[in-house]
Design an enzyme around this catalytic site. Structure first.
Site, PDB file in Angstrom:
ATOM      1  N   HIS A  97       0.823  -1.192   0.045  1.00 29.30           N
ATOM      2  CA  HIS A  97       0.085   0.053   0.083  1.00 29.30           C
ATOM      3  C   HIS A  97       0.907   1.299   0.216  1.00 29.30           C
ATOM      4  O   HIS A  97       2.082   1.206   0.528  1.00 29.30           O
ATOM      5  CB  HIS A  97      -0.918  -0.027   1.246  1.00 29.30           C
ATOM      6  N   ASP A 127     -45.349  24.566   5.680  1.00 29.75           N
ATOM      7  CA  ASP A 127     -44.913  23.384   4.546  1.00 29.75           C
ATOM      8  C   ASP A 127     -46.315  23.466   3.913  1.00 29.75           C
ATOM      9  O   ASP A 127     -47.278  22.242   3.954  1.00 29.75           O
ATOM     10  CB  ASP A 127     -44.817  22.243   5.400  1.00 29.75           C
TER      11      ASP A 127
END
Ligand code: SPV
Ligand code: MG
Length: 433
Positions: free
Chosen positions: A90, A205
């Site tokens: 890695h 809303d």
């Protein structure tokens, strides 16, 4: 016998840095590529531009690569125990930051059978960073973004969407990642809630905030994020208007609109039967869905029907009958809503709906039945879970508390301990280079 060298990769582009790493790995033995599945890539970074098979082709022809195996999680554990490679190779850039717990786990697992981690210096070439940000930008373009929701639904047992009502909340949904058991979790999509979009503007809303303003919220989100967007279309308005809404959302790159089967003055569902609400006729709502479907230009854009029968206490049979009709009319997903604390009626609906329909995605908003975990919801065939208002509800009391503390103390010092330093907020905001 030659050694096996495991290299995990998630990239959809191959640059010199990757080639060097693979060459270095080949110097140690036979290279086995652990290619992250699409789900594994999406779990901790952006959705891959190329799918698994396409990414596999990139590595197949490299002479240094001996085998390619799928890595299904960010954690290497499963593959390391299965293939027991002699080495894991890695770049050394994972010692710090988000991948460091994954690295720790790799070291721990390798120890159990005598494997070794070999790290090579990471090539921090600025051109590679530019490439990555180029691909990130590509993935926020309308065609790319729009198609992601369907892909996510196909790829994951359950997709999660979090409410976002501004550029900043969009960034939180885009960037929040948690790590657990060697894996990572993040939200898959954003929900543009009518409730939160209205609340943010200090309005009720009731379909009062007009579409121009709601499109502005979408625009803000699109400017700074890449995740797919599900738009709360309320009732969808008149059929003659809904077709224009479909066209606009689709063009912008939104992935889905959810419309609810109510008519007249719509109020928020969390009021239930306390507010007077009229459910639309099945035929009229089906006609609206079909009209939307017929103007849609891509297969990627989803029209999802939301059934309010349980909210309005019209019964399970009504909910099932309606949802089946909506699917017949062309809805590509069903949202079933409930405001009961117990999930029983939602689960009964899902189980019975799934007896005759195994595939249409089921969407839920577990605001009331918030005790249910994703795994439990998924067991009942639910495909998309929307957290519809939690960011707004987290912000309001925090802001109120700060405001009160400053008033009470005639200074801001007492409020400080709960305030994030602006330096940390600024770090969330990307600057164009
Ligand atoms: C919204 O978030 O605006 C919704 C979901 O429509 S709910 O508030 O539960 O009705
Ligand atoms: Mg709403």
């Amino acid at each position: 016998m030659s050694k096996t060298v495991y290299v995990a990769v998630s990239t959809d582009i191959l640059h010199g840095g990757h080639i060097n790493l693979i060459r270095n790995a080949a110097g140690l033995g036979d290279v086995m590529i652990g290619l992250f599945t699409d789900e594994a890539v999406a779990s901790y970074k952006r959705f891959p531009l190329l799918d698994y098979q396409e990414r596999k082709k990139i590595f197949e022809d490299l002479k240094e690569v001996k085998t390619i195996v799928p890595q299904k999680t960010l954690s290497f554990r499963e593959n390391l125990l299965k293939y027991r490679p002699d080495y894991v190779v890695h770049g050394d850039n994972w010692k710090e930051g988000v991948l460091s717990p994954v690295r720790e786990e790799v070291i721990e697992v390798l120890k159990t059978y005598g494997g070794e981690l070999v790290e090579f210096p990471y090539s921090a070439n600025p051109a590679y960073k530019k490439l990555d940000s180029y691909f990130r930008d590509q993935s926020s373009l309308p065609d790319q973004r729009r198609s992601k929701l369907k892909k996510m639904i196909a790829m994951k047992p359950v997709v999660t969407a979090m409410e976002a009502h501004s550029g900043l909340t969009g960034l939180i949904v885009e960037k929040t990642v948690v790590y657990e058991e060697g894996g990572a979790r993040q939200f898959d999509a954003m929900w543009v809630s009518s409730l939160c979009d209205s609340t943010d503007k200090g309005k009720p809303d009731i379909e009062l905030v007009d579409m121009t303003s709601r499109f502005q919220t979408i625009e803000e989100l699109m400017e700074v994020t890449t995740k797919p967007i599900i738009f709360d279309g309320d009732t969808g308005g008149r059929q003659e208007h809904f077709v224009y809404l479909v066209r606009s959302l689709e063009r912008m790159g939104v992935s889905a609109v959810i419309i609810e089967d109510k008519t007249g003055l719509k109020k928020n569902s969390l009021f239930g039967t306390e507010a007077e609400q009229t459910q639309d006729e099945i035929e009229a709502f089906c006609a609206k869905i079909s009209a939307g479907k017929s103007v849609r230009r891509t297969n990627d854009f989803m029209i999802i029907a939301r059934c309010e029968s349980l909210i309005l206490e019209k019964g399970m049979e009504d909910a099932l009958k309606r949802c089946r009709a909506y699917v017949e009319a062309g809805a590509e997903g069903i949202m079933i809503h409930s405001r009961r604390k117990e999930p029983d009626e939602i689960y009964e609906f899902c189980d019975r709906f799934r007896e005759t329909d195994k595939t249409t995605p089921i969407i839920v908003v577990p605001t009331s039945f918030c005790g249910e975990r994703l795994e439990q919801l998924s067991e009942h065939g639910i495909n998309v879970v929307i957290y519809a208002n939690q960011l707004m509800r987290a912000a309001v009391p925090a802001m109120q508390e700060a405001a009160e503390s400053i008033l009470r103390n005639h200074r801001s010092e007492e409020a400080e301990e709960k305030l994030m330093p602006f330096g940390r907020i600024i770090r969330m905001i990307d600057e164009l280079e």
